[in-house]
Motif scaffolding. Structure first.
Motif, PDB file in Angstrom:
ATOM      1  N   SER B 108     101.698  49.423  37.498  1.00 44.24           N
ATOM      2  CA  SER B 108     101.512  48.243  38.360  1.00 44.24           C
ATOM      3  C   SER B 108     100.096  47.679  38.259  1.00 44.24           C
ATOM      4  CB  SER B 108     101.830  48.570  39.823  1.00 44.24           C
ATOM      5  OG  SER B 108     103.077  49.183  39.929  1.00 44.24           O
ATOM      6  N   ILE B 109      99.691  47.352  37.038  1.00 44.50           N
ATOM      7  CA  ILE B 109      98.351  46.806  36.799  1.00 44.50           C
ATOM      8  C   ILE B 109      98.476  45.301  36.544  1.00 44.50           C
ATOM      9  CG2 ILE B 109      96.276  46.963  35.353  1.00 44.50           C
ATOM     10  CD1 ILE B 109      97.058  49.570  36.856  1.00 44.50           C
ATOM     11  N   LYS B 142     106.466  42.322  33.740  1.00 40.85           N
ATOM     12  CA  LYS B 142     106.984  41.893  35.043  1.00 40.85           C
ATOM     13  C   LYS B 142     107.696  40.553  34.885  1.00 40.85           C
ATOM     14  CE  LYS B 142     105.562  40.855  39.783  1.00 40.85           C
ATOM     15  NZ  LYS B 142     104.466  40.842  40.758  1.00 40.85           N
ATOM     16  N   HIS B 143     107.109  39.681  34.052  1.00 40.77           N
ATOM     17  CA  HIS B 143     107.732  38.391  33.781  1.00 40.77           C
ATOM     18  C   HIS B 143     107.132  37.867  32.478  1.00 40.77           C
ATOM     19  CE1 HIS B 143     110.203  35.035  34.722  1.00 40.77           C
ATOM     20  NE2 HIS B 143     109.233  34.177  34.916  1.00 40.77           N
ATOM     21  N   ASN B 144     107.833  36.963  31.825  1.00 39.22           N
ATOM     22  CA  ASN B 144     107.237  36.346  30.649  1.00 39.22           C
ATOM     23  C   ASN B 144     107.704  34.908  30.473  1.00 39.22           C
ATOM     24  OD1 ASN B 144     109.792  36.571  29.467  1.00 39.22           O
ATOM     25  ND2 ASN B 144     109.229  38.309  28.178  1.00 39.22           N
ATOM     26  N   TYR B 145     106.964  34.164  29.674  1.00 38.35           N
ATOM     27  CA  TYR B 145     107.224  32.739  29.464  1.00 38.35           C
ATOM     28  C   TYR B 145     107.082  32.420  27.980  1.00 38.35           C
ATOM     29  CZ  TYR B 145     105.880  32.416  34.435  1.00 38.35           C
ATOM     30  OH  TYR B 145     105.779  32.591  35.786  1.00 38.35           O
ATOM     31  N   LEU B 146     107.974  31.574  27.487  1.00 45.87           N
ATOM     32  CA  LEU B 146     107.758  30.928  26.199  1.00 45.87           C
ATOM     33  C   LEU B 146     107.520  29.456  26.512  1.00 45.87           C
ATOM     34  CD1 LEU B 146     107.816  30.688  23.090  1.00 45.87           C
ATOM     35  CD2 LEU B 146     110.296  30.448  23.231  1.00 45.87           C
ATOM     36  N   VAL B 163     102.044  35.499  39.611  1.00 42.11           N
ATOM     37  CA  VAL B 163     103.058  36.557  39.517  1.00 42.11           C
ATOM     38  C   VAL B 163     102.401  37.902  39.190  1.00 42.11           C
ATOM     39  CG1 VAL B 163     105.068  37.375  38.215  1.00 42.11           C
ATOM     40  CG2 VAL B 163     104.937  34.976  38.929  1.00 42.11           C
ATOM     41  N   ALA B 164     101.413  37.889  38.280  1.00 33.73           N
ATOM     42  CA  ALA B 164     100.777  39.145  37.861  1.00 33.73           C
ATOM     43  C   ALA B 164     100.040  39.827  39.014  1.00 33.73           C
ATOM     44  CB  ALA B 164      99.803  38.893  36.706  1.00 33.73           C
ATOM     45  N   THR B 165      99.423  39.038  39.886  1.00 25.96           N
ATOM     46  CA  THR B 165      98.515  39.623  40.876  1.00 25.96           C
ATOM     47  C   THR B 165      99.146  39.787  42.258  1.00 25.96           C
ATOM     48  OG1 THR B 165      97.646  37.426  41.341  1.00 25.96           O
ATOM     49  CG2 THR B 165      96.423  38.760  39.759  1.00 25.96           C
ATOM     50  N   SER B 166     100.304  39.166  42.510  1.00 21.54           N
ATOM     51  CA  SER B 166     100.878  39.246  43.854  1.00 21.54           C
ATOM     52  C   SER B 166     102.006  40.267  43.886  1.00 21.54           C
ATOM     53  CB  SER B 166     101.400  37.870  44.268  1.00 21.54           C
ATOM     54  OG  SER B 166     102.386  37.439  43.354  1.00 21.54           O
ATOM     55  N   GLY B 167     102.461  40.589  45.088  1.00 26.86           N
ATOM     56  CA  GLY B 167     103.539  41.563  45.242  1.00 26.86           C
ATOM     57  C   GLY B 167     103.149  42.896  44.620  1.00 26.86           C
ATOM     58  N   ARG B 168     104.103  43.525  43.944  1.00 31.87           N
ATOM     59  CA  ARG B 168     103.737  44.706  43.150  1.00 31.87           C
ATOM     60  C   ARG B 168     103.169  44.192  41.851  1.00 31.87           C
ATOM     61  NH1 ARG B 168     107.797  49.618  41.347  1.00 31.87           N
ATOM     62  NH2 ARG B 168     106.302  50.765  40.089  1.00 31.87           N
ATOM     63  N   PRO B 169     101.871  44.373  41.589  1.00 30.85           N
ATOM     64  CA  PRO B 169     101.259  43.723  40.430  1.00 30.85           C
ATOM     65  C   PRO B 169     101.879  44.231  39.131  1.00 30.85           C
ATOM     66  CG  PRO B 169      99.597  44.712  41.863  1.00 30.85           C
ATOM     67  CD  PRO B 169     100.924  45.229  42.312  1.00 30.85           C
ATOM     68  N   GLY B 170     101.678  43.457  38.062  1.00 34.03           N
ATOM     69  CA  GLY B 170     102.223  43.871  36.773  1.00 34.03           C
ATOM     70  C   GLY B 170     101.806  42.923  35.674  1.00 34.03           C
ATOM     71  N   PRO B 171     102.207  43.228  34.444  1.00 36.57           N
ATOM     72  CA  PRO B 171     101.817  42.400  33.302  1.00 36.57           C
ATOM     73  C   PRO B 171     102.735  41.183  33.146  1.00 36.57           C
ATOM     74  CG  PRO B 171     103.089  44.292  32.557  1.00 36.57           C
ATOM     75  CD  PRO B 171     102.970  44.428  34.048  1.00 36.57           C
ATOM     76  N   ILE B 320     105.637  47.847  48.681  1.00 37.81           N
ATOM     77  CA  ILE B 320     105.852  46.393  48.627  1.00 37.81           C
ATOM     78  C   ILE B 320     107.060  46.060  47.758  1.00 37.81           C
ATOM     79  CG2 ILE B 320     104.373  45.883  46.631  1.00 37.81           C
ATOM     80  CD1 ILE B 320     103.334  43.472  48.494  1.00 37.81           C
ATOM     81  N   ASP B 321     107.502  47.040  46.974  1.00 47.52           N
ATOM     82  CA  ASP B 321     108.656  46.836  46.109  1.00 47.52           C
ATOM     83  C   ASP B 321     109.868  47.526  46.735  1.00 47.52           C
ATOM     84  OD1 ASP B 321     110.565  46.761  44.165  1.00 47.52           O
ATOM     85  OD2 ASP B 321     109.408  47.839  42.646  1.00 47.52           O
ATOM     86  N   ALA B 322     110.808  46.706  47.248  1.00 55.12           N
ATOM     87  CA  ALA B 322     111.961  47.271  47.951  1.00 55.12           C
ATOM     88  C   ALA B 322     112.788  48.186  47.053  1.00 55.12           C
ATOM     89  CB  ALA B 322     112.834  46.140  48.499  1.00 55.12           C
ATOM     90  N   SER B 323     112.742  47.953  45.747  1.00 57.63           N
ATOM     91  CA  SER B 323     113.572  48.776  44.860  1.00 57.63           C
ATOM     92  C   SER B 323     113.014  50.184  44.696  1.00 57.63           C
ATOM     93  CB  SER B 323     113.723  48.108  43.496  1.00 57.63           C
ATOM     94  OG  SER B 323     112.546  48.242  42.745  1.00 57.63           O
ATOM     95  N   SER B 324     111.761  50.406  45.085  1.00 54.54           N
ATOM     96  CA  SER B 324     111.195  51.758  45.025  1.00 54.54           C
ATOM     97  C   SER B 324     111.749  52.631  46.147  1.00 54.54           C
ATOM     98  CB  SER B 324     109.675  51.720  45.158  1.00 54.54           C
ATOM     99  OG  SER B 324     109.093  51.323  43.956  1.00 54.54           O
TER     100      SER B 324
END
Lengths: 191, 595
Positions: B108-109, B142-146, B163-171, B320-324
């Motif tokens: 979660s970086i 966590k998410h990606n865009y073309l 998206v990267a910095t909010s919620g459960r952070p991620g790449p 913060i991640d309900a799926s955890s």
């Protein structure tokens, strides 16, 4: 430590308290989920990839854009698993950034599920007449015919379609195409 | 419209600033406050590199391998709490980033990775250096865009940071075809960027907090089990954890990722828990009657055998991640929220209850009997440097400085976690979830770039360090004086230990054959090399390492066959730790099949 906490997270999309869940419950259930997503490139791959990547099952899947002004698509997924896995599936779906909402159709009192099938049956004589008679009972429409074949269009719950296909098998069933399950809720409310 | 931009005053919206896609990328990075980024150029990102040329708002650190850029961005992010940024080219540039992207997802970086892509009209033709970057990274980001339209580029850049910095952070990966980098489009600012389908739940529900506070004020054997979420939430979460602990007096343990959120010098600190955690932490987890999990995820390295995991406790899980929640262990009170918000709400609620809380003395006494086993004791030697002793001395000689520690993966990582003690968050960078050998050196480069004056040490093993060795050259080029402290036992120590434990001492391919001469290697790469193999010379040489103004490779020759203990063997419960020696009979058939 005997005070039981109140049931939590019953509203909205929060996880339910596991305090009231039976830990021995390992029964496999079937569930229909409607997943509302932003119709952006790759969103279907994200949803499907989640199922394959985490080892969940997909029994059927339908998808189409349903609101072009908001670019919203509706994906209906029929899946199965234990109560625990089904809860995880919902939570994992909601993690996907373009997923707006996950609706549990199966456990909603107002959920409606429908499927459409195209069924090709070939035959002559008595079998052909019998096929037509059964089609009438199932309110199937004939959408193409030759001297030796029919194509029926039949809609309804998945079980009804399966039953229709089973009845056509001895009467010359050639091919079946099914859409997979579509879902919506009764009443005036959205979602 | 997936995202709406708030209407601005007419004067400002009248003439949007037009610029090329490449300039939009650099302008968006600048507006997002990015001062350092890590990257490697190539054909498909040349326009962005051109836009970076001659500007001085963003410092670009040229790495030696794209994977290094990713881990450096991770190290930067973990040590600052800000978003790490990496820039690489298409094809191999992007595929070399897959490991750090996955690493950042598991831990979660927050990280934004910008990849070049072949021009839009060549996509799908198997063009030179083409790969399906969004397809490849879909399951590891966590998410990606073309980006297919230059008018959307600025919005996507800002959305990626959100998206990267909010919620459960991620790449988050932003894949930009070369023609989009050349095309001209409008720049929009970060103000008003939202993503209606993505709304993290930061504030806890009141009924959840009430239920949690009720359990906490009635517990006789409580424990805080904290994780990386406390660090990721920001310094306020660590402050609130300390405040709540002071209010309740509960003992605290932490996962590998959460070290530093609670001060190791505190009398209620139990040390790390899990496979190589402390005896007292694991036994307290097993016997507690209330577990308060804060920003941790019941990883298998932590829980051990799941059906014997803390059988007598009620469990509160803040994430913060309900799926955890309820993913691995069923909990009684789920709290979906940002750690700092939930801890703050708990403090308020417990104070408001004004309840007389149970006397924790019997529980503390029990914990003290576990502590008295002194589980990290090892047989020291005057002839050979014990790895535990090396980390102990490193700690003693660096603890009074502003020190940041990174690690690779293996025995040295666990010894670092056991024998180096942290008082503050963001000082400890390690690859926890993915367990990436080669993480430590590039991460140290990223940390040093963020904190030029600090002492940054990568505690490494001789096997791991060789995976990203070339990044020492990056440190030399950019005058980043990182120190690499190699615990050299000439074995892939953790592999060797598992082979001893599980495979009848058949040491298949775990010996570090043909090791380089690390002192000469350091010199060849432009750094300083030090070798030490005598315990009585260790202190002086560690001081020499600290005092050297540039990058140092420290080849610390340690005991070769030392095992990392204590240990919960695979398939065992928290109260079944190996404390003394490994006999080879600890693991049953079922455990043997686990990782």
């Amino acid at each position: 430590m005997t005070d039981a906490p109140k049931p939590l997270g019953g509203n909205g999309n929060g996880p339910k308290s596991a305090y009231f869940l039976s830990h021995a419950d390992q029964e496999i259930e079937r569930r229909t989920l409607a997943v509302l997503v932003d119709n952006e490139p790759g969103v279907l791959a994200r949803v499907v990839g989640l199922f394959s990547g985490r080892g969940y099952n997909i029994d059927s899947l339908t998808v189409a854009e349903v609101d072009s002004s908001q670019h919203r698509s509706r994906i209906t997924i029929v899946t199965q698993g234990t109560a625990h896995i089904l809860e995880q599936i919902e939570a994992q779906l909601l993690r996907i950034v373009p997923v707006a909402e996950v609706i549990d159709i199966t456990n909603s009192k107002t959920g409606i599920e429908r499927e459409l099938a195209l069924v090709k049956v070939a035959g002559t004589g008595e079998k052909r007449v019998e096929a037509l008679r059964i089609a009438e009972i199932f309110r199937a429409h004939v959408i193409d015919t030759t001297n030796e074949s029919f194509i029926f269009e039949v809609t309804g719950a998945s079980e009804k379609l399966t039953q229709f296909v089973d009845l056509m098998r001895p009467l010359g069933l050639v091919e079946v195409s099914r859409t997979g399950v579509l879902s919506i809720k009764r009443g005036k409310e959205k979602g | 419209m997936t995202t709406r931009t708030k209407a601005k005053p007419a004067a400002e919206t009248a003439a949007p600033r037009m610029m090329t896609g490449a300039q939009i990328v650099v302008e968006a990075l600048r507006e997002q406050g990015v001062s350092v980024m890590f990257g490697y150029p190539g054909g498909a990102v040349l326009p962005i590199y051109d836009a970076l040329y001659g500007q001085d708002a963003i410092r670009h650190i040229l790495v030696r391998h794209e994977q290094g850029a990713g881990h450096a961005a991770e190290g930067y992010a973990r040590s600052t709490g800000k978003c790490g940024v990496a820039l690489v080219t298409s094809g191999p540039g992007a595929t070399n980033m897959v490991t750090p992207i996955t690493d950042a997802l598991m831990d979660s970086i927050p990280m934004v990775v910008i990849t070049g892509q072949v021009p839009t009209h060549l996509i799908g033709t198997d063009a030179f250096q083409e790969c399906d970057t969004t397809g490849i990274t879909r399951s590891c980001a966590k998410h990606n865009y073309l980006v297919t339209d230059v008018t959307q580029l600025a919005r996507i850049m800002h959305e990626a940071f959100y998206v990267a910095t909010s919620g459960r952070p991620g790449p988050v990966v932003v894949d930009i075809p070369k023609d989009i980098q050349f095309a001209t489009g409008p720049y929009v600012g970060k103000e008003g960027i939202t993503k209606p389908t993505y709304v993290p739940q930061r504030i806890p529900k009141t009924d959840a907090i009430k239920a949690a506070a009720d359990l906490m004020t009635k517990a006789w054997r409580p424990i805080f089990y904290t994780g990386g979420g406390v660090i990721n939430s920001g310094p306020r979460a660590s402050e609130k954890l300390r405040e709540l602990q002071e209010l309740t007096g509960f003992p605290v343990t932490s996962t590998l990722m959460g070290l530093g959120a609670f001060p190791a010098s505190h009398p209620d600190w139990l040390g790390m828990l899990g496979m190589h955690g402390s005896f007292e932490a694991n036994n307290a987890m097993h016997d507690c009657d209330l577990m308060i999990c804060v920003g941790a995820r019941f990883d298998d390295r932590v829980t051990g055998r799941i059906d014997a995991f803390s059988p007598k406790s009620k469990k509160i899980h803040i994430d913060i991640d309900a799926s955890s929640i309820n993913k691995i262990v069923r909990v009684d009170v789920p709290v979906v929220a940002d750690c700092a918000e939930a801890l703050d709400a708990l403090i308020t609620e417990i104070k408001a209850l004004k309840r007389k809380m149970p006397d924790l003395t019997p529980w503390r006494d029990q914990i003290d009997t576990w502590r008295a086993r002194r589980c990290f004791t090892y047989a020291n030697s005057a002839e050979v440097i014990k790895p535990q002793y090396a980390v102990e001395r490193l700690y003693a000689l660096t603890k009074d400085r502003k020190t940041y520690i990174t690690t690779e993966v293996g025995q040295h990582q666990m010894w670092a976690a056991q024998f180096y003690h942290f008082e503050e968050p963001n000082r400890w960078m390690t690859s926890g979830g993915l367990g990436t050998m080669g993480y430590g050196l590039p991460a140290a480069v990223g940390v040093q770039a963020a904190h030029p004056e600090a002492l940054v040490i990568d505690i490494a093993g001789e096997a791991s360090i060789q995976m990203m060795m070339q990044e020492l050259s990056t440190a030399v080029q950019h005058k980043l004086p990182v120190k690499v402290f190699i615990l050299n036992n000439e074995w892939m120590g953790m592999v060797r230990q598992w082979q001893e434990l599980l495979h009848g001492e058949r040491y298949s391919h775990s010996y570090s054959e043909s090791l380089p001469d690390f002192v000469m290697l350091a010199k060849a790469l432009g750094g300083h090399g030090i070798r030490c193999d005598k315990p009585d010379e260790l202190d002086a040489k560690i001081l020499e390492m600290i005092d050297h103004p540039g990058p140092v490779l420290f080849d610390c020759r340690v005991e070769r066959a030392e095992n990392c203990l204590p240990m919960i063997p695979s398939g065992s419960a928290h109260n079944q730790m190996i404390l003394g020696e490994i006999t080879g009979n600890e693991v049953g058939e079922a455990g043997r099949k686990l990782v």
